[in-house]
Motif scaffolding. Structure first.
Motif, PDB file in Angstrom:
ATOM      1  N   ARG A  45       0.849  -1.225   0.021  1.00 19.57           N
ATOM      2  CA  ARG A  45      -0.169   0.114  -0.042  1.00 19.57           C
ATOM      3  C   ARG A  45       0.755   1.172   0.017  1.00 19.57           C
ATOM      4  N   LEU A  46       1.947   1.228   0.864  1.00 23.51           N
ATOM      5  CA  LEU A  46       2.946   2.532   0.790  1.00 23.51           C
ATOM      6  C   LEU A  46       3.559   2.519  -0.602  1.00 23.51           C
ATOM      7  N   ALA A  47       3.754   1.353  -1.370  1.00 25.26           N
ATOM      8  CA  ALA A  47       4.398   1.380  -2.641  1.00 25.26           C
ATOM      9  C   ALA A  47       3.427   2.109  -3.558  1.00 25.26           C
ATOM     10  N   ILE A  48       2.285   1.602  -3.444  1.00 29.53           N
ATOM     11  CA  ILE A  48       1.388   2.163  -4.499  1.00 29.53           C
ATOM     12  C   ILE A  48       1.025   3.944  -4.080  1.00 29.53           C
ATOM     13  N   GLY A  49       1.137   4.083  -2.899  1.00 28.04           N
ATOM     14  CA  GLY A  49       1.209   5.461  -2.580  1.00 28.04           C
ATOM     15  C   GLY A  49       2.119   6.395  -3.144  1.00 28.04           C
ATOM     16  N   ALA A  50       3.435   5.504  -3.084  1.00 25.15           N
ATOM     17  CA  ALA A  50       4.679   6.211  -3.783  1.00 25.15           C
ATOM     18  C   ALA A  50       4.612   6.335  -5.156  1.00 25.15           C
ATOM     19  N   SER A  51       3.990   5.393  -5.802  1.00 26.77           N
ATOM     20  CA  SER A  51       3.985   5.438  -7.315  1.00 26.77           C
ATOM     21  C   SER A  51       2.956   6.588  -7.705  1.00 26.77           C
ATOM     22  N   ILE A  52       1.748   6.804  -7.075  1.00 27.11           N
ATOM     23  CA  ILE A  52       1.065   7.947  -7.343  1.00 27.11           C
ATOM     24  C   ILE A  52       1.892   9.187  -7.241  1.00 27.11           C
ATOM     25  N   ILE A  53       2.785   9.399  -6.135  1.00 27.98           N
ATOM     26  CA  ILE A  53       3.666  10.601  -5.995  1.00 27.98           C
ATOM     27  C   ILE A  53       4.535  10.416  -7.441  1.00 27.98           C
ATOM     28  N   SER A  54       5.166   9.387  -7.872  1.00 25.80           N
ATOM     29  CA  SER A  54       6.025   9.174  -8.794  1.00 25.80           C
ATOM     30  C   SER A  54       5.198   9.594 -10.261  1.00 25.80           C
ATOM     31  N   VAL A  55       4.134   9.345 -10.483  1.00 20.48           N
ATOM     32  CA  VAL A  55       3.461   9.796 -11.445  1.00 20.48           C
ATOM     33  C   VAL A  55       3.280  11.210 -11.654  1.00 20.48           C
ATOM     34  N   ILE A  56       3.061  11.884 -10.393  1.00 20.43           N
ATOM     35  CA  ILE A  56       2.730  13.421 -10.638  1.00 20.43           C
ATOM     36  C   ILE A  56       4.125  14.207 -10.375  1.00 20.43           C
ATOM     37  N   ALA A  57       5.146  13.735 -10.023  1.00 20.44           N
ATOM     38  CA  ALA A  57       6.462  14.198 -10.145  1.00 20.44           C
ATOM     39  C   ALA A  57       6.916  13.745 -11.803  1.00 20.44           C
ATOM     40  N   THR A  58       6.624  12.872 -12.270  1.00 22.58           N
ATOM     41  CA  THR A  58       7.291  12.528 -13.572  1.00 22.58           C
ATOM     42  C   THR A  58       6.559  13.775 -14.480  1.00 22.58           C
ATOM     43  N   SER A  59       5.212  13.782 -14.176  1.00 20.39           N
ATOM     44  CA  SER A  59       4.367  14.665 -15.167  1.00 20.39           C
ATOM     45  C   SER A  59       4.885  16.067 -15.021  1.00 20.39           C
ATOM     46  N   SER A  60       4.788  16.840 -13.626  1.00 19.31           N
ATOM     47  CA  SER A  60       5.127  17.962 -13.593  1.00 19.31           C
ATOM     48  C   SER A  60       6.547  18.538 -14.014  1.00 19.31           C
ATOM     49  N   GLY A  61       7.430  17.480 -13.551  1.00 18.21           N
ATOM     50  CA  GLY A  61       8.925  17.564 -13.688  1.00 18.21           C
ATOM     51  C   GLY A  61       9.236  17.742 -15.185  1.00 18.21           C
ATOM     52  N   ALA A  62       8.678  16.952 -16.139  1.00 19.42           N
ATOM     53  CA  ALA A  62       8.984  17.198 -17.707  1.00 19.42           C
ATOM     54  C   ALA A  62       8.074  17.764 -18.451  1.00 19.42           C
ATOM     55  N   ALA A  63       6.761  17.910 -17.808  1.00 18.77           N
ATOM     56  CA  ALA A  63       5.744  18.914 -18.637  1.00 18.77           C
ATOM     57  C   ALA A  63       6.221  20.526 -18.618  1.00 18.77           C
ATOM     58  N   ALA A  64       6.740  20.854 -17.423  1.00 23.40           N
ATOM     59  CA  ALA A  64       7.254  22.385 -17.598  1.00 23.40           C
ATOM     60  C   ALA A  64       8.235  22.614 -18.740  1.00 23.40           C
ATOM     61  N   ALA A  65       8.971  21.491 -19.245  1.00 21.13           N
ATOM     62  CA  ALA A  65       9.941  21.587 -20.320  1.00 21.13           C
ATOM     63  C   ALA A  65       9.197  21.383 -21.653  1.00 21.13           C
ATOM     64  N   TYR A  66       8.361  20.251 -21.652  1.00 22.22           N
ATOM     65  CA  TYR A  66       7.473  19.916 -22.955  1.00 22.22           C
ATOM     66  C   TYR A  66       6.659  21.095 -23.395  1.00 22.22           C
ATOM     67  N   VAL A  67       5.971  21.632 -22.494  1.00 18.59           N
ATOM     68  CA  VAL A  67       4.826  22.638 -22.666  1.00 18.59           C
ATOM     69  C   VAL A  67       5.553  23.797 -23.272  1.00 18.59           C
ATOM     70  N   LYS A  68       6.749  24.153 -22.534  1.00 20.76           N
ATOM     71  CA  LYS A  68       7.446  25.458 -23.330  1.00 20.76           C
ATOM     72  C   LYS A  68       7.899  25.337 -24.538  1.00 20.76           C
ATOM     73  N   GLU A  69       8.479  23.811 -24.777  1.00 22.73           N
ATOM     74  CA  GLU A  69       9.084  23.865 -26.058  1.00 22.73           C
ATOM     75  C   GLU A  69       8.168  23.330 -27.153  1.00 22.73           C
TER      76      GLU A  69
END
Lengths: 278, 156
Positions: A45-69
């Motif tokens: 359950r903690l692993a799945i909780g962490a994977s939700i965090i990982s999805v959001i981090a992947t999305s926001s972390g990369a989208a800042a650049a992808y959107v701008k470009e």
């Protein structure tokens, strides 16, 4: 193993997850969850909780650049979010009605089929005309991006918008039902049905997955399933990896990203089929 | 001419015909929206990452006995523990005591809030640009997100 070495090791593994997730438009949960449960023996359950965090981090972390470009087609992404978010809520409500095992088999098969179709896409791409789509015209979804790998501007038209919206509803529902696989279904839907260029598909999927995950993150948080010492190295590692990936994607070729995606899609599909029959 | 346009392989989106002025304006609008949204995401990410890192350092410095002890990991991680704050009030009371775990969770909350804020900001941008399709679209998505939080049931 003490806490400090756990945090450091997990951080470095998650850099890889963030890198892969940001290139392919998927959340990185396929790396984070098995690593946490199998290597570090963290509660599922903690692993799945962490994977939700990982999805959001992947999305926001990369989208800042992808959107701008201008690699992300924001209009397509925002329009399709209507379906993914509604689908996620539906999925959470019907979760008790359908057998998880059956779902794993069904979506394992769908992903395997998508992988085959996307692989075949190598040989037929771009030459085929894009059917006209009135809804895409009206919403002004057609766009262009500058491809650094090919050193030219690629103009593209979007098609089958309604069908794409339907597929996104299904993708949202699956992630609501199984807690995984949102990006793995979104990318093929945009690539195969809506005919977006491969990099635009992964960048746009990447843009969308954060919103779907954020919708459910509050629940995991309230249930106490987001452990600070599991989630912190995951968030930090994935963010660093995603920023790195977002620097690489513009320079990689569409064909390479497609091949990489097909391989990962097959792995996820096998993982799902295994869960369905085991 | 219009009858012939059954198929189109995307060659005339940015053509030099009479429509190009309207298209240029459209692209400019999109470009401005993109700069703002990219900034929202970047600020959210940098802020959350900094707070999380500070939280980890504070935790380790504050309780070296617990976190650097060999068995600490078993107690904390193998089972679902509730020793850390998981309600907003607990987080804020922990923050006021400069408690490492609460600082980490606060950083994670910033991360979770970033995509939701992004949807809200895009709704505002589209409202300024008087986009009659994308204002309702983004407002709808925002409302669905709020609903899912209230229902507490939507999945990943």
């Amino acid at each position: 193993m003490n806490m400090a070495s756990f945090v450091v090791e997990l951080f470095f593994i998650c850099v890889v997850a963030g890198l892969a997730g940001s290139l392919l438009g998927i959340g990185g949960g396929i790396i984070v969850v098995p690593v946490l449960t199998l290597v570090f023996h963290v509660d599922i359950r903690l692993a799945i909780g962490a994977s939700i965090i990982s999805v959001i981090a992947t999305s926001s972390g990369a989208a800042a650049a992808y959107v701008k470009e201008h690699l992300t087609n924001m209009r397509v992404g925002m329009f399709l979010e209507v379906a993914t978010t509604t689908g996620a809520i539906t999925g959470a409500y019907v979760a008790g009605l359908v057998s998880q095992k059956v779902l794993y088999v069904v979506f394992g098969v769908i992903l395997a089929y998508s992988a085959v179709q996307m692989f075949r896409g190598h040989f037929r791409d771009s030459e085929r005309p894009v059917p006209k789509d009135a809804l895409a015209d009206r919403l002004q979804l057609h766009d262009a991006y500058f491809d650094e790998a090919e050193e030219k501007e690629i103009r593209y038209k979007v098609t089958h918008t309604k069908f794409g919206l339907f597929l996104m509803y299904i993708a949202g529902m699956v992630s609501g039902l199984l807690g995984i696989g949102s990006g793995a279904l979104k990318v093929p839907a945009m690539d195969l049905a809506m005919r977006l260029p491969m990099k635009v598909s992964t960048a746009t999927s990447n843009f969308m997955i954060g919103v779907t995950a954020a919708a459910s993150a509050g629940v995991y948080f309230a249930r106490g399933e987001i452990d600070p010492f599991v989630a912190a190295p995951v968030a930090a590692g994935v963010l660093v990896g995603a920023v790195g990936g977002s620097r690489m994607l513009p320079r990689l070729k569409n064909g390479f990203i497609r091949t990489l995606f097909v391989v990962v899609l097959l792995i996820i599909s096998i993982e799902m089929l295994y869960k369905g029959v085991a | 001419m219009a009858g012939k346009e059954v198929v189109d392989n995307g060659s005339q989106i940015l053509g030099d015909d009479a429509r190009s002025e309207a298209l240029r304006k459209q692209l400019e609008k999109i470009h401005r929206a993109e700069s703002v949204i990219s900034a929202v995401l970047r600020i959210g990410v940098i802020l959350s990452l900094s707070v999380v890192v500070v939280g980890v350092i504070v935790s380790f410095v504050g309780k070296p006995g617990t976190y650097l002890h060999d068995n600490a990991i078993n107690k904390e991680l193998l089972t679902k523990s509730s020793n850390y704050p998981h309600s907003l009030s607990a987080v804020f009371s922990g923050l006021s005591h400069f408690q490492g775990e609460a600082i980490i969770v606060f950083g994670l909350i910033i991360l979770l809030a970033t995509p939701i804020l992004r949807v809200l900001v895009s709704a505002v941008i589209f409202a300024f640009q008087r986009d009659r399709y994308f204002v309702p679209i983004t407002v709808f998505v925002f409302l669905v997100l709020v609903t899912s939080f209230l229902l507490g049931k939507a999945g990943g």
